[in-house]
Design a protein around this motif. Structure first.
Motif, PDB file in Angstrom:
ATOM      1  N   SER A 137      -5.420  -1.563  -8.116  1.00 53.76           N
ATOM      2  CA  SER A 137      -6.161  -0.458  -8.711  1.00 53.76           C
ATOM      3  C   SER A 137      -6.279  -0.601 -10.221  1.00 53.76           C
ATOM      4  O   SER A 137      -7.336  -0.347 -10.818  1.00 53.76           O
ATOM      5  N   TRP A 140      -9.006  -3.167 -11.216  1.00 56.65           N
ATOM      6  CA  TRP A 140     -10.371  -2.675 -11.110  1.00 56.65           C
ATOM      7  C   TRP A 140     -10.665  -1.607 -12.156  1.00 56.65           C
ATOM      8  O   TRP A 140     -11.792  -1.488 -12.638  1.00 56.65           O
ATOM      9  N   TYR A 141      -9.644  -0.843 -12.539  1.00 54.78           N
ATOM     10  CA  TYR A 141      -9.851   0.142 -13.599  1.00 54.78           C
ATOM     11  C   TYR A 141     -10.196  -0.560 -14.917  1.00 54.78           C
ATOM     12  O   TYR A 141     -11.062  -0.108 -15.668  1.00 54.78           O
ATOM     13  N   ASN A 222     -14.617   1.841  -5.846  1.00 55.25           N
ATOM     14  CA  ASN A 222     -14.537   0.829  -6.906  1.00 55.25           C
ATOM     15  C   ASN A 222     -15.766  -0.066  -6.924  1.00 55.25           C
ATOM     16  O   ASN A 222     -16.253  -0.437  -8.002  1.00 55.25           O
TER      17      ASN A 222
END
Length: 261
Positions: A137, A140-141, A222
């Motif tokens: 996560s 992808w952030y 995402n």
């Protein structure tokens, strides 16, 4: 005054809910609990705390929806910031000062501050799947926002209510916690991590995270954000940067002109 409250979304966490509220109450009375359609003894437990502000969601609609209801309720009551924490006992109320100290430090220069608790993911009590999911996560952030964080999934957070309530938030379950921090960053909100403690007690903790369904929803979210970043956010930011440079150049030209005698 910081005008801050604590939001506690809960769904069938009767084993830990009373203790969590008791512990938070030692620090503040400003507590809003969102009962997300619980079918256990949650309503009876909440009845033991007459000072609570309770939002009852008749049917379980997910943590994301509960948080959005909490944001709106807190803002309507005049709060400017809200600290969210889970009701399963994994967060420590004595870490509340971490968020309040950060808020005081950044005011008034950055009133739109969003703080995400950063857990020690290498702690032996942290499940491997949580550690792996968090790294995924956080990567992808960074792709979507350019911001490097060590933890993007911790539910212990400080939210600026006006900024968050102005966002168009469409998701209703666990993926809301990703949606809100991405869109907040795109809107210019300062997003940072600060270390907090965490406890995963296998005898008490109840998780409603559904590995297949929720991971699929987060993955699709995402993918959508990456497309938005490439085809909308990046061009928008570039145009803003060019426009800002043009304005600064015009001001510099005007300031360099000699006044008429």
């Amino acid at each position: 005054m910081l005008h801050c409250c604590v939001l506690i979304p809960t769904y069938n966490n009767h084993k830990t809910l009373q203790r969590v509220i008791d512990d938070v109450h030692t620090y503040t009375n400003n507590i809003i609990v969102i009962n997300d359609g619980s079918t256990d003894g949650t309503s009876q437990i909440l009845g033991n705390f007459p000072f609570l502000r309770v939002v009852h969601v008749p049917v379980n609609k997910g943590k994301g929806n509960a948080l959005k209801q909490g944001f709106k309720e807190a803002f309507s009551l005049g709060y400017v910031y809200a600290i969210s924490m889970d009701s399963d006992g994994q967060h420590f109320p004595n870490d509340l000062h971490v968020f309040l100290d950060a808020l005081e430090e950044h005011l008034p220069n950055n009133p739109d501050l969003l703080v995400i608790g950063s857990r020690q993911m290498d702690d032996p009590s942290v499940p491997d799947k949580s550690s792996i999911g968090n790294r995924f996560s956080s990567f992808w952030y960074w792709v979507e926002t350019g911001i490097k964080l060590t933890d993007t999934q911790c539910g212990y957070r400080l939210y600026p209510l006006k900024a968050v309530n102005s966002l168009s938030l469409y998701t209703s379950r666990f993926e809301l916690e990703i949606e809100v921090i991405v869109k907040a960053a795109w809107a210019g909100v300062k997003v940072i991590n600060l270390p907090v403690k965490v406890l995963y007690d296998p005898n008490e903790r109840v998780t409603h995270f559904r590995p297949w369904q929720d991971v699929a929803r987060i993955t699709l979210l995402n993918i959508g954000f990456v497309f938005m970043k490439v085809f909308y956010i990046a061009p928008r930011d570039l145009l803003r940067k060019l426009k800002s440079k043009k304005v600064q150049g015009s001001k510099a030209t005007v300031s360099n002109k000699m006044p008429l005698e």
